[in-house]
Design a protein around this motif. Sequence first.
Motif, PDB file in Angstrom:
ATOM      1  N   MET A 114       0.926  -1.310   0.042  1.00 23.21           N
ATOM      2  CA  MET A 114       0.044   0.015   0.156  1.00 23.21           C
ATOM      3  C   MET A 114       0.957   1.320  -0.130  1.00 23.21           C
ATOM      4  SD  MET A 114      -2.974   1.099  -0.160  1.00 23.21           S
ATOM      5  CE  MET A 114      -4.368   2.071   0.459  1.00 23.21           C
ATOM      6  N   ARG A 115       1.982   1.327   0.706  1.00 22.63           N
ATOM      7  CA  ARG A 115       2.804   2.549   0.995  1.00 22.63           C
ATOM      8  C   ARG A 115       3.601   2.694  -0.443  1.00 22.63           C
ATOM      9  NH1 ARG A 115       4.116   7.204   2.591  1.00 22.63           N
ATOM     10  NH2 ARG A 115       6.360   7.564   2.994  1.00 22.63           N
ATOM     11  N   HIS A 116       3.727   1.689  -1.205  1.00 25.28           N
ATOM     12  CA  HIS A 116       4.702   1.643  -2.472  1.00 25.28           C
ATOM     13  C   HIS A 116       3.493   2.452  -3.582  1.00 25.28           C
ATOM     14  CE1 HIS A 116       7.197   0.919  -5.809  1.00 25.28           C
ATOM     15  NE2 HIS A 116       6.029   0.247  -6.483  1.00 25.28           N
ATOM     16  N   GLU A 117       2.523   2.138  -3.346  1.00 26.63           N
ATOM     17  CA  GLU A 117       1.371   2.561  -4.258  1.00 26.63           C
ATOM     18  C   GLU A 117       1.165   4.065  -4.078  1.00 26.63           C
ATOM     19  OE1 GLU A 117      -3.345   2.117  -5.218  1.00 26.63           O
ATOM     20  OE2 GLU A 117      -2.152   0.403  -5.044  1.00 26.63           O
ATOM     21  N   LEU A 118       1.061   4.441  -2.765  1.00 26.04           N
ATOM     22  CA  LEU A 118       0.935   5.915  -2.351  1.00 26.04           C
ATOM     23  C   LEU A 118       2.233   6.503  -2.754  1.00 26.04           C
ATOM     24  CD1 LEU A 118      -0.520   5.863   1.348  1.00 26.04           C
ATOM     25  CD2 LEU A 118      -1.757   6.508  -0.789  1.00 26.04           C
ATOM     26  N   ASP A 119       3.514   6.234  -2.621  1.00 27.49           N
ATOM     27  CA  ASP A 119       4.496   6.887  -3.024  1.00 27.49           C
ATOM     28  C   ASP A 119       4.545   6.821  -4.768  1.00 27.49           C
ATOM     29  OD1 ASP A 119       5.531   6.938  -0.730  1.00 27.49           O
ATOM     30  OD2 ASP A 119       6.756   5.190  -0.787  1.00 27.49           O
ATOM     31  N   ARG A 120       4.166   5.968  -5.268  1.00 30.64           N
ATOM     32  CA  ARG A 120       3.868   6.284  -6.789  1.00 30.64           C
ATOM     33  C   ARG A 120       3.023   7.052  -7.314  1.00 30.64           C
ATOM     34  NH1 ARG A 120       5.707   3.953 -11.459  1.00 30.64           N
ATOM     35  NH2 ARG A 120       4.486   3.539 -13.036  1.00 30.64           N
ATOM     36  N   ASN A 121       1.835   7.125  -6.600  1.00 31.17           N
ATOM     37  CA  ASN A 121       0.782   8.062  -6.970  1.00 31.17           C
ATOM     38  C   ASN A 121       1.363   9.452  -6.667  1.00 31.17           C
ATOM     39  OD1 ASN A 121      -0.870   6.300  -7.895  1.00 31.17           O
ATOM     40  ND2 ASN A 121      -2.050   6.086  -5.919  1.00 31.17           N
ATOM     41  N   SER A 122       2.063   9.743  -5.519  1.00 28.75           N
ATOM     42  CA  SER A 122       2.821  10.939  -5.352  1.00 28.75           C
ATOM     43  C   SER A 122       3.574  11.394  -6.196  1.00 28.75           C
ATOM     44  CB  SER A 122       3.039  11.223  -3.708  1.00 28.75           C
ATOM     45  OG  SER A 122       4.398  10.908  -3.759  1.00 28.75           O
ATOM     46  N   ALA A 123       4.662  10.562  -6.723  1.00 28.25           N
ATOM     47  CA  ALA A 123       5.550  10.967  -7.571  1.00 28.25           C
ATOM     48  C   ALA A 123       5.064  11.118  -8.962  1.00 28.25           C
ATOM     49  CB  ALA A 123       6.495   9.657  -8.107  1.00 28.25           C
ATOM     50  N   GLU A 124       3.936  10.468  -9.205  1.00 26.06           N
ATOM     51  CA  GLU A 124       3.183  10.715 -10.905  1.00 26.06           C
ATOM     52  C   GLU A 124       2.401  12.093 -10.551  1.00 26.06           C
ATOM     53  OE1 GLU A 124       0.329   7.492 -11.300  1.00 26.06           O
ATOM     54  OE2 GLU A 124       2.213   6.223 -12.021  1.00 26.06           O
ATOM     55  N   ASP A 125       1.797  12.560  -9.505  1.00 29.71           N
ATOM     56  CA  ASP A 125       1.343  13.911  -9.279  1.00 29.71           C
ATOM     57  C   ASP A 125       2.503  14.851  -9.325  1.00 29.71           C
ATOM     58  OD1 ASP A 125      -1.319  12.693  -9.005  1.00 29.71           O
ATOM     59  OD2 ASP A 125      -1.244  12.804  -6.770  1.00 29.71           O
ATOM     60  N   ARG A 126       3.556  14.683  -8.610  1.00 34.10           N
ATOM     61  CA  ARG A 126       4.477  15.706  -8.635  1.00 34.10           C
ATOM     62  C   ARG A 126       5.065  15.606 -10.046  1.00 34.10           C
ATOM     63  NH1 ARG A 126       7.583  19.337  -8.794  1.00 34.10           N
ATOM     64  NH2 ARG A 126       9.735  19.222  -8.285  1.00 34.10           N
ATOM     65  N   PHE A 127       5.358  14.533 -11.009  1.00 33.91           N
ATOM     66  CA  PHE A 127       5.812  14.697 -12.288  1.00 33.91           C
ATOM     67  C   PHE A 127       4.770  15.500 -13.359  1.00 33.91           C
ATOM     68  CE2 PHE A 127       6.789  13.174 -16.495  1.00 33.91           C
ATOM     69  CZ  PHE A 127       8.032  13.608 -16.569  1.00 33.91           C
ATOM     70  N   ARG A 128       3.773  15.041 -12.882  1.00 39.31           N
ATOM     71  CA  ARG A 128       2.577  15.932 -13.813  1.00 39.31           C
ATOM     72  C   ARG A 128       2.686  17.293 -13.806  1.00 39.31           C
ATOM     73  NH1 ARG A 128      -1.549  13.471 -11.755  1.00 39.31           N
ATOM     74  NH2 ARG A 128      -1.275  11.750 -13.013  1.00 39.31           N
ATOM     75  N   ASP A 129       3.236  17.938 -12.415  1.00 37.78           N
ATOM     76  CA  ASP A 129       3.520  19.368 -12.348  1.00 37.78           C
ATOM     77  C   ASP A 129       4.868  19.841 -13.089  1.00 37.78           C
ATOM     78  OD1 ASP A 129       1.336  19.476 -10.615  1.00 37.78           O
ATOM     79  OD2 ASP A 129       2.491  19.625  -8.635  1.00 37.78           O
ATOM     80  N   VAL A 130       5.691  18.786 -12.952  1.00 41.49           N
ATOM     81  CA  VAL A 130       7.045  19.279 -13.641  1.00 41.49           C
ATOM     82  C   VAL A 130       6.653  19.117 -15.180  1.00 41.49           C
ATOM     83  CG1 VAL A 130       9.371  18.235 -13.986  1.00 41.49           C
ATOM     84  CG2 VAL A 130       8.567  18.435 -12.056  1.00 41.49           C
ATOM     85  N   PHE A 131       5.948  18.312 -15.669  1.00 41.71           N
ATOM     86  CA  PHE A 131       5.828  17.907 -17.231  1.00 41.71           C
ATOM     87  C   PHE A 131       4.657  18.949 -17.779  1.00 41.71           C
ATOM     88  CE2 PHE A 131       3.842  15.906 -20.753  1.00 41.71           C
ATOM     89  CZ  PHE A 131       4.589  15.246 -21.454  1.00 41.71           C
ATOM     90  N   SER A 132       4.202  19.820 -16.847  1.00 43.13           N
ATOM     91  CA  SER A 132       3.383  20.951 -17.517  1.00 43.13           C
ATOM     92  C   SER A 132       4.272  22.277 -18.042  1.00 43.13           C
ATOM     93  CB  SER A 132       2.473  21.509 -16.498  1.00 43.13           C
ATOM     94  OG  SER A 132       3.428  22.242 -15.470  1.00 43.13           O
ATOM     95  N   HIS A 133       5.595  21.911 -17.721  1.00 42.37           N
ATOM     96  CA  HIS A 133       6.392  22.964 -18.147  1.00 42.37           C
ATOM     97  C   HIS A 133       7.259  22.562 -19.387  1.00 42.37           C
ATOM     98  CE1 HIS A 133       6.136  25.426 -14.881  1.00 42.37           C
ATOM     99  NE2 HIS A 133       6.757  24.347 -13.894  1.00 42.37           N
ATOM    100  N   LEU A 134       6.587  21.265 -20.190  1.00 41.14           N
ATOM    101  CA  LEU A 134       7.100  20.797 -21.365  1.00 41.14           C
ATOM    102  C   LEU A 134       7.240  21.802 -22.688  1.00 41.14           C
ATOM    103  CD1 LEU A 134       8.459  18.708 -23.343  1.00 41.14           C
ATOM    104  CD2 LEU A 134       5.852  17.964 -23.750  1.00 41.14           C
ATOM    105  N   GLY A 135       6.196  22.458 -22.710  1.00 43.76           N
ATOM    106  CA  GLY A 135       6.086  23.550 -23.991  1.00 43.76           C
ATOM    107  C   GLY A 135       7.101  24.647 -23.603  1.00 43.76           C
ATOM    108  N   ALA A 136       7.346  25.152 -22.423  1.00 41.35           N
ATOM    109  CA  ALA A 136       8.402  26.237 -21.853  1.00 41.35           C
ATOM    110  C   ALA A 136       9.801  25.571 -22.326  1.00 41.35           C
ATOM    111  CB  ALA A 136       8.193  26.532 -20.636  1.00 41.35           C
ATOM    112  N   VAL A 137      10.049  24.390 -21.967  1.00 42.59           N
ATOM    113  CA  VAL A 137      11.411  23.898 -22.110  1.00 42.59           C
ATOM    114  C   VAL A 137      11.595  23.710 -23.731  1.00 42.59           C
ATOM    115  CG1 VAL A 137      12.775  21.804 -21.915  1.00 42.59           C
ATOM    116  CG2 VAL A 137      11.440  22.469 -20.137  1.00 42.59           C
ATOM    117  N   THR A 138      10.335  23.370 -24.477  1.00 46.53           N
ATOM    118  CA  THR A 138      10.706  23.094 -26.012  1.00 46.53           C
ATOM    119  C   THR A 138      10.936  24.471 -26.478  1.00 46.53           C
ATOM    120  OG1 THR A 138       9.087  21.119 -26.091  1.00 46.53           O
ATOM    121  CG2 THR A 138       9.533  22.378 -28.121  1.00 46.53           C
ATOM    122  N   ALA A 139      10.115  25.399 -26.267  1.00 46.70           N
ATOM    123  CA  ALA A 139      10.465  26.753 -26.631  1.00 46.70           C
ATOM    124  C   ALA A 139      11.816  27.524 -26.277  1.00 46.70           C
ATOM    125  CB  ALA A 139       9.345  27.848 -26.249  1.00 46.70           C
ATOM    126  N   TYR A 140      12.298  26.882 -25.209  1.00 44.60           N
ATOM    127  CA  TYR A 140      13.635  27.503 -24.904  1.00 44.60           C
ATOM    128  C   TYR A 140      14.567  26.653 -25.723  1.00 44.60           C
ATOM    129  CZ  TYR A 140      17.894  27.436 -22.125  1.00 44.60           C
ATOM    130  OH  TYR A 140      19.197  27.577 -21.399  1.00 44.60           O
TER     131      TYR A 140
END
Length: 180
Positions: free
Chosen positions: A1-27
């Motif tokens: 159960m703990r592993h699944e929570l960690d994975r979900n939080s990592a995926e949520d965190r990465f979703r925030d990071v991934f939202s900058h893909l357009g800015a990185v591509t433009a850069y």
Amino acid sequence: MRHELDRNSAEDRFRDVFSHLGAVTAYTRRRGSKDPDAIAAEVMTIAWRRLADVPTDDARPWLYATARNLLLAEARRAARSRSTRLREPDQVVAAPEVRETDPDLWRALRSLSQLDREALLLVAWEDLAPAQAAKVLGISQAAFRVRLLRARRRLRASLDRQAESPPAAPLARLDAEGTP
């Protein structure tokens, strides 16, 4: 159960990071990459693998620094491969809307050194605060502020020189008979 929570939080965190893909591509596009989409994708791959290293407050400086390192590696590979002619690493490609908006500004930017352009563009185009831009370049905030101040002065001087020089005479248009 703990592993699944960690994975979900990592995926949520990465979703925030991934939202900058357009800015990185433009850069990467504005910095003259041969394949800005591939560089941006590689940045996101690295961000996923090193998610714990990506700052939680604002990921952009970390992402831009990673993209900058990949761009430098791309330029080194291009320099080694003499069979094809590629852009020099210090060439910056303007976004089309920038060239169309103000050609004098574009010429003034092109007259600056790569370091001056990078300082100005991180603040102006990438919308980073000086502290964030310093992180991208891996220098102190004080050093970046000095670099930015000098770059702004050089840009102003270049724009002033352009304003002082007489405009080029327009070419006369001739019709098919050779008359103006």
